[in-house]
Design a protein around this motif. Structure first.
Motif, PDB file in Angstrom:
ATOM      1  N   HIS A  67       0.828  -1.211   0.000  1.00  0.00           N
ATOM      2  CA  HIS A  67       0.000   0.000   0.000  1.00  0.00           C
ATOM      3  C   HIS A  67       0.863   1.262   0.000  1.00  0.00           C
ATOM      4  N   CYS A  68       1.960   1.250   0.746  1.00  0.00           N
ATOM      5  CA  CYS A  68       2.851   2.416   0.740  1.00  0.00           C
ATOM      6  C   CYS A  68       3.506   2.581  -0.630  1.00  0.00           C
ATOM      7  N   GLN A  69       4.010   1.493  -1.186  1.00  0.00           N
ATOM      8  CA  GLN A  69       4.664   1.576  -2.499  1.00  0.00           C
ATOM      9  C   GLN A  69       3.693   2.065  -3.564  1.00  0.00           C
ATOM     10  N   ALA A  70       2.470   1.549  -3.551  1.00  0.00           N
ATOM     11  CA  ALA A  70       1.482   1.930  -4.564  1.00  0.00           C
ATOM     12  C   ALA A  70       1.015   3.370  -4.386  1.00  0.00           C
ATOM     13  N   SER A  71       1.167   3.916  -3.172  1.00  0.00           N
ATOM     14  CA  SER A  71       0.773   5.293  -2.908  1.00  0.00           C
ATOM     15  C   SER A  71       1.851   6.297  -3.300  1.00  0.00           C
ATOM     16  N   GLY A  72       3.024   5.792  -3.690  1.00  0.00           N
ATOM     17  CA  GLY A  72       4.101   6.678  -4.122  1.00  0.00           C
ATOM     18  C   GLY A  72       5.134   6.970  -3.066  1.00  0.00           C
ATOM     19  N   TRP A  73       5.024   6.321  -1.920  1.00  0.00           N
ATOM     20  CA  TRP A  73       6.010   6.516  -0.858  1.00  0.00           C
ATOM     21  C   TRP A  73       6.352   5.156  -0.230  1.00  0.00           C
ATOM     22  N   PRO A  74       7.292   4.425  -0.878  1.00  0.00           N
ATOM     23  CA  PRO A  74       7.686   3.107  -0.359  1.00  0.00           C
ATOM     24  C   PRO A  74       8.375   3.218   0.988  1.00  0.00           C
ATOM     25  N   MET A  75       8.331   2.136   1.740  1.00  0.00           N
ATOM     26  CA  MET A  75       8.972   2.120   3.047  1.00  0.00           C
ATOM     27  C   MET A  75      10.486   2.165   2.910  1.00  0.00           C
ATOM     28  N   LEU A  76      11.104   2.919   3.776  1.00  0.00           N
ATOM     29  CA  LEU A  76      12.556   2.965   3.849  1.00  0.00           C
ATOM     30  C   LEU A  76      13.072   1.576   4.233  1.00  0.00           C
ATOM     31  N   GLY A  77      14.059   1.109   3.505  1.00  0.00           N
ATOM     32  CA  GLY A  77      14.661  -0.187   3.802  1.00  0.00           C
ATOM     33  C   GLY A  77      13.935  -1.383   3.230  1.00  0.00           C
ATOM     34  N   ASP A  78      12.925  -1.165   2.385  1.00  0.00           N
ATOM     35  CA  ASP A  78      12.177  -2.279   1.801  1.00  0.00           C
ATOM     36  C   ASP A  78      12.905  -2.792   0.560  1.00  0.00           C
ATOM     37  N   GLU A  79      13.430  -4.015   0.654  1.00  0.00           N
ATOM     38  CA  GLU A  79      14.195  -4.609  -0.443  1.00  0.00           C
ATOM     39  C   GLU A  79      13.310  -5.153  -1.554  1.00  0.00           C
ATOM     40  N   ILE A  80      12.035  -5.432  -1.253  1.00  0.00           N
ATOM     41  CA  ILE A  80      11.148  -6.047  -2.236  1.00  0.00           C
ATOM     42  C   ILE A  80      10.334  -4.995  -2.976  1.00  0.00           C
ATOM     43  N   TYR A  81       9.703  -4.097  -2.245  1.00  0.00           N
ATOM     44  CA  TYR A  81       8.784  -3.135  -2.856  1.00  0.00           C
ATOM     45  C   TYR A  81       9.368  -1.719  -2.916  1.00  0.00           C
ATOM     46  N   GLY A  82      10.519  -1.522  -2.320  1.00  0.00           N
ATOM     47  CA  GLY A  82      11.141  -0.211  -2.323  1.00  0.00           C
ATOM     48  C   GLY A  82      12.447  -0.202  -3.090  1.00  0.00           C
ATOM     49  N   ASN A  83      13.333   0.718  -2.711  1.00  0.00           N
ATOM     50  CA  ASN A  83      14.590   0.908  -3.421  1.00  0.00           C
ATOM     51  C   ASN A  83      15.804   0.486  -2.609  1.00  0.00           C
ATOM     52  N   ALA A  84      15.593  -0.227  -1.518  1.00  0.00           N
ATOM     53  CA  ALA A  84      16.708  -0.585  -0.638  1.00  0.00           C
ATOM     54  C   ALA A  84      17.598  -1.640  -1.287  1.00  0.00           C
ATOM     55  N   PRO A  85      18.912  -1.553  -1.092  1.00  0.00           N
ATOM     56  CA  PRO A  85      19.817  -2.584  -1.608  1.00  0.00           C
ATOM     57  C   PRO A  85      19.653  -3.890  -0.851  1.00  0.00           C
ATOM     58  N   ARG A  86      20.022  -4.982  -1.493  1.00  0.00           N
ATOM     59  CA  ARG A  86      19.924  -6.297  -0.847  1.00  0.00           C
ATOM     60  C   ARG A  86      20.875  -6.423   0.338  1.00  0.00           C
ATOM     61  N   GLU A  87      22.007  -5.747   0.273  1.00  0.00           N
ATOM     62  CA  GLU A  87      22.988  -5.800   1.351  1.00  0.00           C
ATOM     63  C   GLU A  87      23.337  -4.376   1.769  1.00  0.00           C
TER      64      GLU A  87
END
Length: 248
Positions: free
Chosen positions: A184-204
């Motif tokens: 829901h956060c990603q679809a609203s245009g503001w993904p969660m900080l640190g989200d590796e699946i639905y956001g922009n966080a690196p895997r490591e």
């Protein structure tokens, strides 16, 4: 804040709460509420089976507090989500708790740090969700043909991080879909900080998923006030929370 432990206390059970494998927030004859650490899976799923890593079920025997059976989790938190997790202490308690979760009578509040600037200070996200594909397992997506999914949110603070604006949200899931808050956060245009699946966080090397089960309210006893328990924010979220105005 967490209500104090009930009369059946740790000294009576011969066990020191400080030596427990996970922090204990609440205990009575029916249930426990623990503060699940981020990174600890609730059960041994496929990924945990491929690697020798600890999971919550490895520790449940240490949370019996004198009862013949070990407790069971009455609901689930994602591996990377920290905070309040309810355990039933015996079959009757589990039956009651499970029914309460199914009926939506247990209120849950999550804290999240998201990347971006929600336009409104509060609102309702109403987007149906479905599995992304059979190959992606539990990964989810917004799908008009999916199951109804609703999340209420409120902005508690805003700030400026290294990568841009951040917002601190209180989120209440009105339904209980897998990864609901994250999608829901990603679809609203503001993904969660640190989200590796639905956001922009690196895997490591990322900041860790900034999602915390802050509070839970359980109307377990008919002639008593609902039990309200809060979990302190985890260490990996403190910097972003302070950036957004949290004072501790």
């Amino acid at each position: 804040m967490a209500q104090p432990l009930q009369p059946e206390n740790s000294q009576a059970s011969g066990q020191d709460d400080a030596a427990l494998p996970v922090p204990l927030l609440y205990r009575d004859a029916m249930m426990l509420v623990i503060d699940k650490p981020a990174g600890l899976p609730s059960h041994r799923g496929p990924q945990a089976k491929r690697r020798i890593i600890p999971v919550l079920t490895d520790y449940l025997d240490q949370l019996r507090f004198g009862l013949p059976r070990k407790p069971e989790a009455a609901h689930r938190l994602d591996k990377d989500t920290s905070g309040c997790l309810v355990l039933g202490r015996h079959p009757r308690a589990m039956a009651e708790l499970n029914q309460m979760f199914r009926d939506g009578r247990i209120d849950k509040t999550y804290w999240a740090i998201v990347q971006g600037e929600p336009d409104a200070d509060e609102g309702l996200i109403d987007l149906p969700l479905a599995r992304r594909s059979p190959e992606r397992g539990w990964w989810m997506k917004v799908d008009p043909a999916g199951l109804p999914s609703q999340t209420r949110y409120r902005v508690l603070g805003r700030g400026q991080g290294e990568g841009g604006p951040l917002a601190w949200l209180a989120m209440e899931p009105l339904t209980g879909r897998t990864h609901q808050l994250r999608v829901h956060c990603q679809a609203s245009g503001w993904p969660m900080l640190g989200d590796e699946i639905y956001g922009n966080a690196p895997r490591e090397g990322g900041p860790g998923l900034q999602l915390h089960a802050r509070a839970i309210t359980v109307p377990l006893y008919r002639k008593r006030e609902p039990i309200h328990v809060e979990a302190p924010p985890p260490p990996h979220m403190l910097a972003a929370l302070k950036t957004c105005g949290w004072s501790g």
